[in-house]
Design an enzyme around this catalytic site. Structure first.
Site, PDB file in Angstrom:
ATOM      1  N   GLN A  33      30.050 -57.113 130.917  1.00  0.00           N
ATOM      2  CA  GLN A  33      28.848 -56.640 130.117  1.00  0.00           C
ATOM      3  C   GLN A  33      28.067 -57.745 129.182  1.00  0.00           C
ATOM      4  OE1 GLN A  33      30.527 -53.428 127.628  1.00  0.00           O
ATOM      5  NE2 GLN A  33      32.545 -54.757 127.607  1.00  0.00           N
ATOM      6  N   ASP A 158      38.049 -45.124 122.030  1.00  0.00           N
ATOM      7  CA  ASP A 158      37.276 -45.900 121.244  1.00  0.00           C
ATOM      8  C   ASP A 158      36.213 -46.284 122.259  1.00  0.00           C
ATOM      9  OD1 ASP A 158      35.582 -47.036 119.275  1.00  0.00           O
ATOM     10  OD2 ASP A 158      36.969 -48.714 119.102  1.00  0.00           O
TER      11      ASP A 158
END
EC number: 2.5.1.16
Length: 286
Positions: A33, A158
């Protein structure tokens, strides 16, 4: 990205938020990413992945305290904790504050996030990566929960939003794997977006989790960085009593743990499970 410019979040097409970029600390594409860490006078250091804010120094404590202390104090005697994601280290930091926890395993798909956050977000991890109870696994979360022989008392997802690398952490395959490696009476929690703007995410998570757990719900916290209202956290367990513990029990566990928090307290714990009517209506209409 040049300094002294505006960084615009790209999560929503028709509206959004921006941050002034005072100083770019890091901006590169990792193996998975686009990662940027920059400084902002109002929010301190800000990290974004693929154009979406993940955390800021100013208000991260709200998110991480609520994701950690709610399930751990509701459980009451968690020894083994699994964190999926959490590469910035702040979730780990909060878990390490629970001295009765014996092992903490963190599974992060992107080694680059861990490396760069250790360097550029030191206040997030606060040295917790050096805790002897901690083990880091670089792997896809879905693969890990479906392959591991370990079991856990609390699992904290998370995750990013359900786009890009985080999309798989909202699938039935992931939830089934979490149920598989969760000890009896264990608790699973996950970030589930801002429900006023991302209500479909909450509905989808509730529907999928209900296939594997007898008690599925949500709790909330107001986190300024996450644009659009109150952040919603998914909650799933087979121990229906844990979501309804008395304030006296939570208060006793909170004091026994010796925690000093900036947002979380036993009253917030109880109040967080009170949901707006529009979410009740949406879940009832499934």
């Amino acid at each position: 990205m040049a300094e002294n410019t505006m960084w615009h979040e790209t999560l929503h097409d028709q509206f959004g938020q921006y941050f002034a970029v005072d100083n770019v600390l890091y901006h590169e594409k990792t193996d998975h990413q686009d990662l940027i860490i920059f400084e902002n006078a109002a929010f301190g250091r800000v990290m974004a992945l693929d154009g979406v804010v993940q955390t800021t120094e100013r208000d991260e404590f709200i998110y991480h305290e609520m994701m950690t202390h709610v399930p751990l104090l509701a459980h009451g005697h968690a020894k083994h904790v699994l964190i999926i994601g959490g590469g910035d280290g702040a979730m780990l930091r909060e878990v390490t504050r629970h001295k009765n926890v014996e092992t903490i395993t963190m599974v992060e798909i992107d080694a680059g996030v861990v490396s760069f956050c250790r360097q550029y977000l030191p206040n997030h991890n606060a040295g917790s990566y050096d805790d002897p109870r901690f083990t880091l696994v670089i792997d896809d979360g879905v693969n890990f929960v479906n392959q591991t022989h370990q079991t856990f008392d609390v699992i904290i997802s998370d995750c990013t939003d359900p786009i890009g690398p985080g999309e798989s952490l909202f699938t039935s395959a992931f939830y089934e794997g979490c149920k598989r490696c969760l000890n009896p009476g264990g608790i699973f929690v996950a970030q589930n977006g801002v429900c006023f703007l991302q209500q479909d995410e909450a509905i989808d998570s509730h529907r999928k989790l209900s296939h594997y757990f007898s008690d599925v719900g949500f709790y909330q916290a107001a986190i300024p960085t996450y644009y659009g209202g109150i952040m919603t956290f998914a909650w799933a367990t087979d121990n229906d009593a844990l979501r309804h513990l008395s304030s006296e029990i939570i208060q006793a566990r909170f004091h026994a743990a010796g925690l000093k928090c900036r947002y979380y307290n036993p009253a917030i714990h109880a109040a967080a499970f009170a949901l707006p009517q529009y979410l009740h209506d949406a879940l009832s209409a499934q």
